[in-house]
Write a protein that holds these residues in place. Structure first.
Motif, PDB file in Angstrom:
ATOM      1  N   LEU A  38       0.834  -1.204   0.000  1.00 38.95           N
ATOM      2  CA  LEU A  38       0.000   0.000   0.000  1.00 38.95           C
ATOM      3  C   LEU A  38       0.869   1.255   0.000  1.00 38.95           C
ATOM      4  O   LEU A  38       0.569   2.235  -0.688  1.00 38.95           O
ATOM      5  CB  LEU A  38      -0.948   0.005   1.195  1.00 38.95           C
ATOM      6  N   LYS A  39       1.967   1.224   0.737  1.00 41.29           N
ATOM      7  CA  LYS A  39       2.876   2.373   0.774  1.00 41.29           C
ATOM      8  C   LYS A  39       3.430   2.660  -0.618  1.00 41.29           C
ATOM      9  O   LYS A  39       3.509   3.823  -1.031  1.00 41.29           O
ATOM     10  CB  LYS A  39       4.021   2.102   1.750  1.00 41.29           C
ATOM     11  N   LYS A  42       0.661   4.331  -2.632  1.00 43.26           N
ATOM     12  CA  LYS A  42       0.438   5.703  -2.183  1.00 43.26           C
ATOM     13  C   LYS A  42       1.545   6.636  -2.658  1.00 43.26           C
ATOM     14  O   LYS A  42       1.284   7.764  -3.067  1.00 43.26           O
ATOM     15  CB  LYS A  42       0.302   5.734  -0.659  1.00 43.26           C
ATOM     16  N   GLU A  43       2.781   6.171  -2.631  1.00 43.11           N
ATOM     17  CA  GLU A  43       3.896   6.982  -3.110  1.00 43.11           C
ATOM     18  C   GLU A  43       3.721   7.302  -4.592  1.00 43.11           C
ATOM     19  O   GLU A  43       3.982   8.427  -5.023  1.00 43.11           O
ATOM     20  CB  GLU A  43       5.234   6.276  -2.866  1.00 43.11           C
ATOM     21  N   LYS A  46       0.982   9.922  -4.836  1.00 46.63           N
ATOM     22  CA  LYS A  46       1.374  11.215  -4.278  1.00 46.63           C
ATOM     23  C   LYS A  46       2.229  12.025  -5.245  1.00 46.63           C
ATOM     24  O   LYS A  46       2.265  13.247  -5.158  1.00 46.63           O
ATOM     25  CB  LYS A  46       2.125  11.021  -2.955  1.00 46.63           C
ATOM     26  N   ILE A  51      -3.476  12.495  -1.692  1.00 50.12           N
ATOM     27  CA  ILE A  51      -4.543  11.502  -1.685  1.00 50.12           C
ATOM     28  C   ILE A  51      -5.402  11.716  -0.448  1.00 50.12           C
ATOM     29  O   ILE A  51      -4.926  12.209   0.578  1.00 50.12           O
ATOM     30  CB  ILE A  51      -3.998  10.064  -1.754  1.00 50.12           C
ATOM     31  N   SER A  54      -7.044   5.574   1.507  1.00 53.06           N
ATOM     32  CA  SER A  54      -6.579   4.365   0.850  1.00 53.06           C
ATOM     33  C   SER A  54      -6.974   3.149   1.675  1.00 53.06           C
ATOM     34  O   SER A  54      -7.247   3.258   2.866  1.00 53.06           O
ATOM     35  CB  SER A  54      -5.060   4.409   0.668  1.00 53.06           C
ATOM     36  N   VAL A  77      -7.449   3.684  -3.716  1.00 60.28           N
ATOM     37  CA  VAL A  77      -6.963   5.009  -3.339  1.00 60.28           C
ATOM     38  C   VAL A  77      -7.993   6.024  -3.823  1.00 60.28           C
ATOM     39  O   VAL A  77      -8.573   5.863  -4.891  1.00 60.28           O
ATOM     40  CB  VAL A  77      -5.591   5.317  -3.999  1.00 60.28           C
ATOM     41  N   ARG A  79      -8.771  10.414  -4.166  1.00 60.17           N
ATOM     42  CA  ARG A  79      -8.193  11.751  -4.106  1.00 60.17           C
ATOM     43  C   ARG A  79      -9.200  12.729  -4.702  1.00 60.17           C
ATOM     44  O   ARG A  79     -10.131  12.355  -5.409  1.00 60.17           O
ATOM     45  CB  ARG A  79      -6.869  11.815  -4.852  1.00 60.17           C
TER      46      ARG A  79
END
Length: 106
Positions: A38-39, A42-43, A46, A51, A54, A77, A79
């Motif tokens: 997930l990280k 997200k990166e 981003k 965002i 998630s 995710v 946004r």
């Protein structure tokens, strides 16, 4: 009917040992944690802006697609761009955390 008990026991022991070794090899399959996958997602998001939220399923699940047979994590995710809220779902390889697919949900 003569049974060769020595050969029978030797065969049974070899079969049991083989089963134990196979089970140990199967249990060595390593996965990255769902949090790490997930990280990574997200990166990637981003880099295009903030965002809002998630999620990820914590347990890998099988995916069979176009000749692939993999264990994957699925998640999403969200946004906000301007006044529009966008939501995406993703599929990530459970062994590497690599994003395999991302698609916008409507």
């Amino acid at each position: 009917m003569n049974i060769n008990w020595g050969a029978f026991l030797l065969g049974a022991a070899a079969g049991a040992a083989g089963a134990v070794i196979a089970q140990q090899n199967l249990s060595k399959t390593t996965y990255v944690s769902a949090e790490k996958a997930l990280k990574e997602v997200k990166e990637a998001f981003k880099s295009e802006g903030p965002i809002d939220g998630s999620w990820i399923k914590m347990k890998p699940e099988p995916l069979k697609k176009a000749g692939m047979d993999k264990m994957v994590y699925k998640g999403g995710v969200s946004r906000t761009i301007g006044q529009e809220r966008e939501q995406f779902e993703f599929v990530a390889d459970s062994r590497t955390g690599t994003i395999m697919d991302v698609y916008k949900t409507y």
